[in-house]
Write a protein that holds these residues in place. Sequence first.
Motif, mmCIF file in Angstrom:
data_model
loop_
_atom_site.group_PDB
_atom_site.id
_atom_site.type_symbol
_atom_site.label_atom_id
_atom_site.label_comp_id
_atom_site.label_asym_id
_atom_site.label_seq_id
_atom_site.Cartn_x
_atom_site.Cartn_y
_atom_site.Cartn_z
ATOM 1 N N GLY A 1 10.767 6.119 0.087
ATOM 2 C CA GLY A 1 12.143 5.660 0.224
ATOM 3 C C GLY A 1 12.240 4.367 1.016
ATOM 4 N N ASP A 2 12.932 4.426 2.152
ATOM 5 C CA ASP A 2 13.101 3.247 3.015
ATOM 6 C C ASP A 2 12.225 3.350 4.255
ATOM 7 O OD1 ASP A 2 14.520 5.416 4.003
ATOM 8 O OD2 ASP A 2 16.011 4.182 4.993
ATOM 9 N N GLU A 3 11.108 4.037 4.135
ATOM 10 C CA GLU A 3 10.205 4.271 5.265
ATOM 11 C C GLU A 3 8.922 3.452 5.063
ATOM 12 O OE1 GLU A 3 8.189 8.124 7.554
ATOM 13 O OE2 GLU A 3 9.109 8.339 5.577
ATOM 14 N N PHE A 4 8.568 2.661 6.077
ATOM 15 C CA PHE A 4 7.405 1.784 5.997
ATOM 16 C C PHE A 4 6.523 1.993 7.226
ATOM 17 C CE2 PHE A 4 10.869 -0.121 3.689
ATOM 18 C CZ PHE A 4 10.284 -0.638 2.543
ATOM 19 N N ALA A 5 5.263 1.591 7.093
ATOM 20 C CA ALA A 5 4.325 1.671 8.216
ATOM 21 C C ALA A 5 3.445 0.424 8.199
ATOM 22 C CB ALA A 5 3.463 2.924 8.126
ATOM 23 N N VAL A 6 3.124 -0.056 9.390
ATOM 24 C CA VAL A 6 2.287 -1.253 9.530
ATOM 25 C C VAL A 6 1.179 -0.949 10.530
ATOM 26 C CG1 VAL A 6 2.217 -3.706 10.059
ATOM 27 C CG2 VAL A 6 4.302 -2.696 9.104
ATOM 28 N N LEU A 7 -0.068 -1.214 10.124
ATOM 29 C CA LEU A 7 -1.223 -1.028 11.000
ATOM 30 C C LEU A 7 -1.696 -2.381 11.516
ATOM 31 C CD1 LEU A 7 -3.491 1.592 9.184
ATOM 32 C CD2 LEU A 7 -2.358 1.866 11.387
ATOM 33 N N LEU B 1 0.359 1.064 15.590
ATOM 34 C CA LEU B 1 1.096 1.471 14.395
ATOM 35 C C LEU B 1 2.583 1.227 14.604
ATOM 36 C CD1 LEU B 1 1.458 2.915 11.655
ATOM 37 C CD2 LEU B 1 1.458 5.087 12.902
ATOM 38 N N LEU B 2 3.202 0.584 13.629
ATOM 39 C CA LEU B 2 4.652 0.407 13.604
ATOM 40 C C LEU B 2 5.231 1.297 12.516
ATOM 41 C CD1 LEU B 2 3.784 -2.156 15.192
ATOM 42 C CD2 LEU B 2 5.642 -3.374 14.023
ATOM 43 N N ALA C 1 -1.124 -8.431 9.954
ATOM 44 C CA ALA C 1 -1.206 -6.969 9.839
ATOM 45 C C ALA C 1 -2.419 -6.551 9.011
ATOM 46 C CB ALA C 1 0.066 -6.427 9.202
ATOM 47 N N TYR C 2 -3.047 -5.478 9.415
ATOM 48 C CA TYR C 2 -4.190 -4.927 8.679
ATOM 49 C C TYR C 2 -3.722 -4.251 7.392
ATOM 50 C CZ TYR C 2 -8.103 -1.748 7.682
ATOM 51 O OH TYR C 2 -9.109 -1.045 7.061
ATOM 52 N N THR C 3 -2.639 -3.501 7.461
ATOM 53 C CA THR C 3 -2.074 -2.826 6.285
ATOM 54 C C THR C 3 -0.570 -2.703 6.452
ATOM 55 O OG1 THR C 3 -4.077 -1.519 5.905
ATOM 56 C CG2 THR C 3 -2.054 -0.705 4.902
ATOM 57 N N ILE C 4 0.166 -3.042 5.397
ATOM 58 C CA ILE C 4 1.604 -2.801 5.339
ATOM 59 C C ILE C 4 1.841 -1.835 4.182
ATOM 60 C CG2 ILE C 4 3.898 -3.808 5.063
ATOM 61 C CD1 ILE C 4 2.791 -6.444 6.042
ATOM 62 N N ALA D 1 0.846 -1.194 0.000
ATOM 63 C CA ALA D 1 0.000 0.000 0.000
ATOM 64 C C ALA D 1 0.884 1.248 0.000
ATOM 65 C CB ALA D 1 -0.909 -0.005 1.225
ATOM 66 N N ASN D 2 0.415 2.300 -0.672
ATOM 67 C CA ASN D 2 1.188 3.542 -0.666
ATOM 68 C C ASN D 2 0.666 4.483 0.416
ATOM 69 O OD1 ASN D 2 -1.194 4.590 -1.691
ATOM 70 N ND2 ASN D 2 -0.386 4.998 -3.732
#
Length: 638
Positions: free
Chosen positions: A289-295, A243-244, A281-284, A218-219
């Motif tokens: 760049g090298d930045e990610f988030a996980v819900l 949130l991660l 995870a609900y959303t990755i 996901a973006n």
Amino acid sequence: MLGQLLVDPLIRILPMIQSFSYQGVFFGIGLGVFLALLGVLGWQVSRRQARHAHPQALFEDLQLANVRSEQLNAELVGEVEQRRLAATVFEAASEGIVILDPSYAALAVNRAFSHISGYTVEELIGRRMDELACCRDASRHFPTIQISLDQLDRWQGELVETRKNGELYPQWLQLKVVRDDNEHISHIVAFVSDLSARRESEARVRHLTHFDELTGLANRLLFRERLEEANLRVRQGSRSLALLHINLDRFKLLNDNLGHELADQVLQEVAKRMVKAMPEAYTIARLSGDEFAVLFDAYGSLTSLARVATRLLSKLSRPLVIEDHELVVSASIGISLLSDIARDAGTLVNQANKAMQQAKHLGGGRFQFFSHSLQHSTFERLQLENQLRKAIAEHQLKVFYQPKLCLATGRLQAAEALVRWDHPQLGRIPTSDFIGLAEETGLIGAIGEFVLREACRQACEWQREGLAPIRVSVNLSGHQLRQGTLVSLVRQVLEDTGLAPHFLELELTESQLLENVEYVIATFQQLHRLGVKLSIDDFGTGHSSLSYLKRFAVDYVKIDQTFIQGVGRCSEDEAITVAIIAMARSLDLKVVAEGVEDDVQLAFLKAQHCDEVQGYLISCPVNSLDLGELLRRNVVFL
């Protein structure tokens, strides 16, 4: 659309298209008509000749007959060209075109429709189109289509039709009625467009709107939408939310050294490992760049989140091979929780980011939960960063010097330049409090250049005062080395200050040498050619430098103070110190011991033929005036 542009001209030249297939017969008939016309003209000429029998009249009649003959010939040629053009347009059209009789039997079909439907022209001519498999959807809509054709002489719409091989595809169909002089339907012209490519393009655009093209995650836009949806459920009291925030450690260094293509492959592999490590995870999402988030929607507990983060770090840290490069990737993870209505989604994101920054500040490769104490320390670091920027601009930073003693002569022959920060309100700020911050923010570049220039300037100033020349050593940061401008900066500073190159020593820690060995070797060789002295600081604390040491163009090795502190108390530290000195001497390198604080250590190092020592036993770091006084006294310490 092409169909709309062609429909009216095509209707006008429809008889030409139908008759063009009988071109040979047409030319024969045309020739007969032409000869008949000539005969009629000859007969008229004969009548006039008989009637008037005057040469002048006969000549005029012949001229008129010739002109009329040329006109008829031109009209004939024009009609043939018009029919040829109509046939060319019919066949070359990118849209499918079918000419039907009133019973929907195909009279003419172009190649485009044959390609779209999968049927050959021969299979279509003479067959009722509403009976073919390629027109099943049109057949279902036939009553509606018929009413529109009867009342409006046209119909258009999107259908899902079937090719000959059974494949379904979206189709745009336009029908136009052609009536004769008695207002009866003589023909129906169908224009057919295959919408498959357009639908695929639209689907791709929709996908790229919500998903990252490189990793398939996901973006940022979809992440925001999912975050708001999850936050709404939290407010309704049915769920909890975690949130991660994940950032890869030192990814810029990897990107700069390997190039964008290989770095992109690393990101793709990281994304795959994230998906495998966190199936719940609900959303990755990849934010940038090298930045990610996980819900995590409805997380179980803090313990479960800690297990997830640990599992992810473990999977990411496994070596990966990209085009013969074996790489190890680590990450810093910040975790924030939203379990009540007192906070919003924006706060959740900010807290996760702060926790991630703290994890990175602690060295990376770890996770950090957000807490209010962390928020307080983050605010303090932000204030300190602003004050450090101000300190650089307002020249609050000073350079102090810690002397180095030559054990062979007992005299001071070198000094290490060290930066100090005297805050106008807070007093002296510990170096450990701001050097790490300067590295993170990039301010270390400006600080490093300031220390380099000031040390070189002061060394020249001592010489102008008539003191014995000494070597000044300046610590380099990894940031300065990665910028790629270090050699040109050193050359410029030496020219600006007038210091001879051999009176400048540059120190780089052992761990920094190993970040990019080949690049460091090339840089050191250039600096060595300038005449600058080079030193490896904190030697013995690394893991594999012994295999590279002989390749670095260094002049000095500094034994880390942790080994020196064990001299007289720990036989292992003494053995390591002896081994380092012996190894350095075998490579024709000089050895400097730092952290010397008592006579036992000094005597041991002198017995092992160490070249230079520095530490509080000799002198603590002092300002330029005090060191100048020490040099002026010309004291022999041994």
